[in-house]
Design an enzyme around this catalytic site. Structure first.
Site, PDB file in Angstrom:
ATOM      1  N   PRO A   1      22.888   9.724  24.709  1.00 43.97           N
ATOM      2  CA  PRO A   1      21.798   8.652  23.964  1.00 43.97           C
ATOM      3  C   PRO A   1      21.926   9.116  22.607  1.00 43.97           C
ATOM      4  CG  PRO A   1      21.054   9.535  25.984  1.00 43.97           C
ATOM      5  CD  PRO A   1      22.036  10.702  25.802  1.00 43.97           C
ATOM      6  N   GLU A   2      21.776   8.116  21.669  1.00 42.01           N
ATOM      7  CA  GLU A   2      21.682   8.227  20.299  1.00 42.01           C
ATOM      8  C   GLU A   2      20.565   7.633  19.952  1.00 42.01           C
ATOM      9  OE1 GLU A   2      25.460   6.800  18.408  1.00 42.01           O
ATOM     10  OE2 GLU A   2      26.504   7.312  20.111  1.00 42.01           O
TER      11      GLU A   2
ATOM     12  N   ARG B   1      24.458  15.990  35.167  1.00 38.38           N
ATOM     13  CA  ARG B   1      25.192  17.151  34.647  1.00 38.38           C
ATOM     14  C   ARG B   1      24.457  18.428  34.220  1.00 38.38           C
ATOM     15  NH1 ARG B   1      30.087  14.695  31.290  1.00 38.38           N
ATOM     16  NH2 ARG B   1      30.731  17.037  31.683  1.00 38.38           N
TER      17      ARG B   1
END
Ligand SMILES: [Zn+2]
Length: 266
Positions: free
Chosen positions: A2-3, A108
């Site tokens: 996510p940016e 992850r």
């Protein structure tokens, strides 16, 4: 990962969903995501505290609490914050005073949660360059003038400007009609102006559409963001450019995939 537009969307979603509510209990199902302090202190420091304010710095979320501490959340690759949560496969479940849960999912396990007395002292935060919206044209121009590095990795350099990652660096350069391999200091003034404008235009449009759901990003509701359909180059290698029909190219820069149109971008 996510940016800025995705994390800003989550911040705004969280403000509507959980602001003012109290954390009654934090259940840590996988301690790996708790970076500091230890799990016991993390749980104890959260319990009974209300969520007073929600901030975003670059790609990091900060939940300021009524007890003076802050919960700092870095979603990294696959982190998600979901409300109301189901508790299924969550790494951390925050039970709230409304009887619902805020779930931190992270397939992850690259995500990082911290409970801090002062989030401003975090080294990562101190090293951040200005937010795109706070950067002035004069600052931007002066920095580009000094940098001999390729423009695309420079846009992703969080010490230069914060919040831009791989998706938006490619999209911004397409909008500004600049090739990703160009050296920053060799851009003409007119190109620098186009680039400066493209940064805020693209990020604002992405926020308006609640971000890009590539990989694991979802909104707090669990729904996807809507900006992927506006991508012009990102992940479109081999497909025709939406402006000139030339096939979009993919190259590797600093280990990251870079997408561009060899005709539209000079
Ligand atoms: Zn093109």
């Amino acid at each position: 990962m996510p940016e800025l537009p995705e994390v800003e969307t989550i911040k705004r979603d969280l403000e509507k969903a959980i602001l003012g509510k109290k954390i009654t209990e934090a259940c840590v199902h996988n301690p790996k995501v708790i970076r500091e302090p230890g799990v016991a202190a993390f749980k104890k420091g959260l319990e009974g505290a209300a969520i007073k304010e929600i901030l975003r710095k670059a790609k990091v979320l900060i939940l300021e609490l009524s007890n003076g501490k802050s919960l700092v959340v870095h979603l990294k690759m696959t982190g998600q914050l979901v409300y109301p949560g189901s508790g299924k496969q969550s790494r951390v479940v925050f039970h709230l005073s409304d009887g619902k849960t805020l779930d931190f999912n992270d397939q992850r396990l690259f995500g990082e949660l911290r409970l801090l007395d002062d989030w401003r002292s975090l080294k990562f935060i101190q090293g951040l360059g200005p937010e795109p919206a706070d950067l002035t044209w004069q600052q931007f121009r002066a920095i580009l003038h000094k940098k001999k590095t390729a423009i695309k990795p420079l846009l992703m350099d969080q010490t230069f400007i914060s919040g831009i990652g791989n998706i938006y660096a490619s999209e911004i350069l397409f909008r500004a009609k600049i090739r990703p391999e160009r050296r920053a200091n060799e851009l003409r003034d007119k190109e620098k102006r186009l680039l400066f404008k493209a940064i805020n235009d693209i990020l604002n449009a992405a926020i308006l559409h609640a971000g890009s759901s590539v990989d694991d990003y979802v909104r707090v509701s669990g729904k996807k963001g809507g900006y992927v359909k506006y991508h012009r180059v990102y992940d479109r290698q081999g497909k025709p450019c939406l402006v000139c029909k030339t096939k979009i190219k993919k190259i590797s820069q600093g280990g990251r995939g870079t997408y561009f149109c060899s005709k539209c971008q000079k």
